[in-house]
Design a protein around this motif. Structure first.
Motif, PDB file in Angstrom:
ATOM      1  N   SER A  27      -1.369   1.086   2.802  1.00 39.12           N
ATOM      2  CA  SER A  27      -0.298   2.079   2.772  1.00 39.12           C
ATOM      3  C   SER A  27       0.998   1.463   2.256  1.00 39.12           C
ATOM      4  O   SER A  27       1.386   0.373   2.681  1.00 39.12           O
ATOM      5  CB  SER A  27      -0.071   2.654   4.173  1.00 39.12           C
ATOM      6  N   PRO A  28       1.683   2.154   1.338  1.00 36.24           N
ATOM      7  CA  PRO A  28       2.875   1.594   0.673  1.00 36.24           C
ATOM      8  C   PRO A  28       3.981   1.161   1.621  1.00 36.24           C
ATOM      9  O   PRO A  28       4.562   0.087   1.448  1.00 36.24           O
ATOM     10  CB  PRO A  28       3.347   2.742  -0.223  1.00 36.24           C
ATOM     11  N   ASN A  29       4.298   1.983   2.615  1.00 36.33           N
ATOM     12  CA  ASN A  29       5.394   1.624   3.518  1.00 36.33           C
ATOM     13  C   ASN A  29       5.033   0.447   4.418  1.00 36.33           C
ATOM     14  O   ASN A  29       5.891  -0.367   4.752  1.00 36.33           O
ATOM     15  CB  ASN A  29       5.798   2.836   4.363  1.00 36.33           C
ATOM     16  N   ASN A  30       3.752   0.361   4.806  1.00 27.26           N
ATOM     17  CA  ASN A  30       3.307  -0.794   5.586  1.00 27.26           C
ATOM     18  C   ASN A  30       3.457  -2.078   4.772  1.00 27.26           C
ATOM     19  O   ASN A  30       3.878  -3.119   5.291  1.00 27.26           O
ATOM     20  CB  ASN A  30       1.837  -0.641   5.995  1.00 27.26           C
ATOM     21  N   ILE A  31       3.079  -2.000   3.496  1.00 30.22           N
ATOM     22  CA  ILE A  31       3.169  -3.182   2.621  1.00 30.22           C
ATOM     23  C   ILE A  31       4.610  -3.667   2.538  1.00 30.22           C
ATOM     24  O   ILE A  31       4.898  -4.867   2.687  1.00 30.22           O
ATOM     25  CB  ILE A  31       2.624  -2.857   1.215  1.00 30.22           C
ATOM     26  N   ALA A  65       4.785  14.219   5.733  1.00 31.72           N
ATOM     27  CA  ALA A  65       3.898  13.989   4.589  1.00 31.72           C
ATOM     28  C   ALA A  65       3.687  12.513   4.308  1.00 31.72           C
ATOM     29  O   ALA A  65       4.570  11.682   4.513  1.00 31.72           O
ATOM     30  CB  ALA A  65       4.474  14.662   3.341  1.00 31.72           C
ATOM     31  N   HIS A  66       2.475  12.185   3.823  1.00 33.20           N
ATOM     32  CA  HIS A  66       2.148  10.831   3.391  1.00 33.20           C
ATOM     33  C   HIS A  66       2.892  10.511   2.103  1.00 33.20           C
ATOM     34  O   HIS A  66       3.282  11.399   1.346  1.00 33.20           O
ATOM     35  CB  HIS A  66       0.634  10.712   3.169  1.00 33.20           C
ATOM     36  N   TYR A  67       3.074   9.221   1.847  1.00 38.70           N
ATOM     37  CA  TYR A  67       3.809   8.744   0.667  1.00 38.70           C
ATOM     38  C   TYR A  67       3.298   9.382  -0.626  1.00 38.70           C
ATOM     39  O   TYR A  67       4.073   9.769  -1.493  1.00 38.70           O
ATOM     40  CB  TYR A  67       3.677   7.214   0.596  1.00 38.70           C
ATOM     41  N   HIS A  68       1.951   9.486  -0.776  1.00 39.26           N
ATOM     42  CA  HIS A  68       1.359  10.004  -2.010  1.00 39.26           C
ATOM     43  C   HIS A  68       1.031  11.496  -1.927  1.00 39.26           C
ATOM     44  O   HIS A  68       0.424  12.038  -2.856  1.00 39.26           O
ATOM     45  CB  HIS A  68       0.083   9.229  -2.349  1.00 39.26           C
ATOM     46  N   PHE A  82      12.981   0.023   9.104  1.00 34.30           N
ATOM     47  CA  PHE A  82      12.161   0.441   7.967  1.00 34.30           C
ATOM     48  C   PHE A  82      11.068   1.372   8.463  1.00 34.30           C
ATOM     49  O   PHE A  82      10.606   1.286   9.593  1.00 34.30           O
ATOM     50  CB  PHE A  82      11.539  -0.777   7.266  1.00 34.30           C
ATOM     51  N   GLY A  83      10.674   2.276   7.589  1.00 31.37           N
ATOM     52  CA  GLY A  83       9.573   3.171   7.915  1.00 31.37           C
ATOM     53  C   GLY A  83       8.242   2.475   7.719  1.00 31.37           C
ATOM     54  O   GLY A  83       8.134   1.525   6.944  1.00 31.37           O
ATOM     55  N   SER A  84       7.238   2.941   8.419  1.00 29.06           N
ATOM     56  CA  SER A  84       5.882   2.411   8.240  1.00 29.06           C
ATOM     57  C   SER A  84       4.874   3.474   8.668  1.00 29.06           C
ATOM     58  O   SER A  84       5.156   4.295   9.531  1.00 29.06           O
ATOM     59  CB  SER A  84       5.669   1.130   9.068  1.00 29.06           C
ATOM     60  N   GLU A  85       3.722   3.441   8.017  1.00 32.20           N
ATOM     61  CA  GLU A  85       2.654   4.347   8.432  1.00 32.20           C
ATOM     62  C   GLU A  85       2.082   3.898   9.770  1.00 32.20           C
ATOM     63  O   GLU A  85       1.606   4.713  10.553  1.00 32.20           O
ATOM     64  CB  GLU A  85       1.543   4.384   7.377  1.00 32.20           C
ATOM     65  N   SER A  86       2.135   2.609  10.048  1.00 30.02           N
ATOM     66  CA  SER A  86       1.585   2.051  11.280  1.00 30.02           C
ATOM     67  C   SER A  86       2.429   2.396  12.502  1.00 30.02           C
ATOM     68  O   SER A  86       1.917   2.899  13.495  1.00 30.02           O
ATOM     69  CB  SER A  86       1.475   0.524  11.151  1.00 30.02           C
TER      70      SER A  86
END
Length: 413
Positions: free
Chosen positions: A161-165, A191-194, A101-105
């Motif tokens: 952050s959505p992907n972290n959640i 790019a960031h999710y938003h 899975f992707g994550s910002e972290s």
């Protein structure tokens, strides 16, 4: 045999998804890749830009071997239930060895620490959530504040952050189900999710969708942000729509449908809708008489406690008639099945292996009509998927019989 699982929406499949796929295969040396993909309605409660069948075709054209639908009641839900539905299916397939899975972290250790904490909620943590909820905060923000109090600010920032959640929820479900699946994460690239800017090689799915809507669905403006194969599939789908067979501007029709549903549903029955709580049925009944458009209705309903995403899901749940009782029954009876949307030749080999060796602890279905017997224990779950398909086809002006989910077959590459 190594089988990689990915949970996604591919709305649409873009360069960032291809980056994650390639990195995940490199990390796991996977022999096969299985994607659990949301159907015609997304986790944010919105109708997907193109149907699940088109998005599944895009995924297979870009390297996914087998695409399985995440049922509507889980796909159009909060992060916890979205993750629960997807992980349950991956577990029950009996062949998945890894989950990416992707994550910002990008830090799996940190994400695991939070997920372990959340999988065994303490009394102090629950009290902190209640206290912040009582102050009017939405549940996600109240939970983030509770994590900050119990674990520290560094960990609560992960939940901004959505992907972290979602990553944390995937890990939590792996823990709760005592899964043997090995998790890995790929740090979000580009790019960031938003982020709604179209820059570089990777843009967010929301930026791509926004650009398509604003330029009259001219794919030339966003082609560079999609793999060539995905761009071609999307171009063909849009060309078909512009021949007059599909309407992409569905807000007005959606608004009329949900307005009619609210006006003709008693307040006591609205209260039974899955996303309705804390007197929201009364606000719905009042707001529907003041709004003149879908945008106005959402603005009237939105508040500090009710986020835009929750309002989106609420309206879709009302339109679909998803009740608290039905959702609880689905969870209690553990109704799960694997609806196959698309596969390539490798995916066909994997699917044959799953069926022949009877690895799966759930029905794997390619044709609902021909395989109805094996779905006897999943009728309630299936009914919502069929309803969601009909509702989506109505919104996009497709023939309700010819495009019925009962007649559709998987895309085969």
């Amino acid at each position: 045999m190594r089988v990689l699982g990915i949970i996604a929406e591919y709305n649409p499949f873009h360069n960032g998804h291809l980056y994650q796929l390639q990195k995940s295969i490199d990390k796991t040396e996977a022999d096969f890749v299985v994607a659990i993909m949301s159907g015609n309605f997304t986790q944010r409660g919105e109708a997907a830009m193109v149907s699940k069948w088109i998005r599944a075709e895009m995924a297979v054209q870009c390297g996914i071997d087998l695409v399985i639908e995440l049922p509507f009641v889980f796909a159009c839900n909060n992060a916890e239930y979205f993750a629960k539905g997807a992980i349950e299916i991956l577990n029950r397939l009996g062949c998945i060895t890894h989950l990416s899975f992707g994550s910002e972290s990008g830090d799996l250790t940190e994400l695991k620490h939070v997920s372990h904490f959340l999988s065994h909620e303490s009394g102090e943590f629950k009290q902190e959530i209640k206290s912040h909820s009582d102050m009017g905060l939405s549940y996600p923000k109240a939970r983030a504040e509770a994590v900050k109090k119990c674990l520290g600010e560094n960990y609560s920032e992960l939940m901004d952050s959505p992907n972290n959640i979602l990553a944390i929820e995937y890990l939590k479900q792996l823990i709760l189900t005592k899964s043997d699946i090995i998790p890995i994460t790929v740090k979000r690239h580009g790019a960031h999710y938003h982020d709604h800017r179209l820059e570089g090689e990777i843009a967010s799915a929301s930026a791509i969708r926004k650009a398509l809507h604003s330029n009259g669905f001219d794919i030339n403006g966003i082609k560079s942000f999609l793999p060539e194969e995905a761009a071609e599939v999307l171009h063909n789908a849009i060309s078909y729509s512009q021949s007059g067979n599909v309407k992409f501007n569905l807000d007005e029709l959606y608004y009329k449908i949900v307005t009619s549903k609210i006006l003709t549903t008693a307040s006591c029955d609205l209260k039974e809708i899955f996303s309705v709580s804390e007197g929201l049925e009364n606000k719905l009944s009042k707001s529907i008489r003041l709004a003149h458009s879908l945008t106005e209705l959402k603005e009237l309903l939105k508040s500090k406690r009710y986020t835009a995403t929750r309002i989106n899901r609420l309206l879709t749940h009302i339109s679909m008639g998803l009740t608290k009782t039905d959702f609880k029954d689905i969870l209690d009876k553990e109704e799960y099945y694997a609806r196959i949307l698309a596969f390539n030749q490798k995916g066909a080999v994997l699917l044959k292996s799953i069926k022949k060796e009877k690895r799966a602890a759930l029905p794997c279905v390619t044709n609902i009509n021909k395989e109805s017997d094996c779905l006897q224990g999943c009728q309630l779950l299936l009914s919502y998927d069929l309803r969601a398909a009909d509702f989506y086809n109505l919104l996009t002006d497709k023939n309700l019989y010819r495009f019925s989910d009962q007649l559709q077959k998987p895309y085969i590459k």
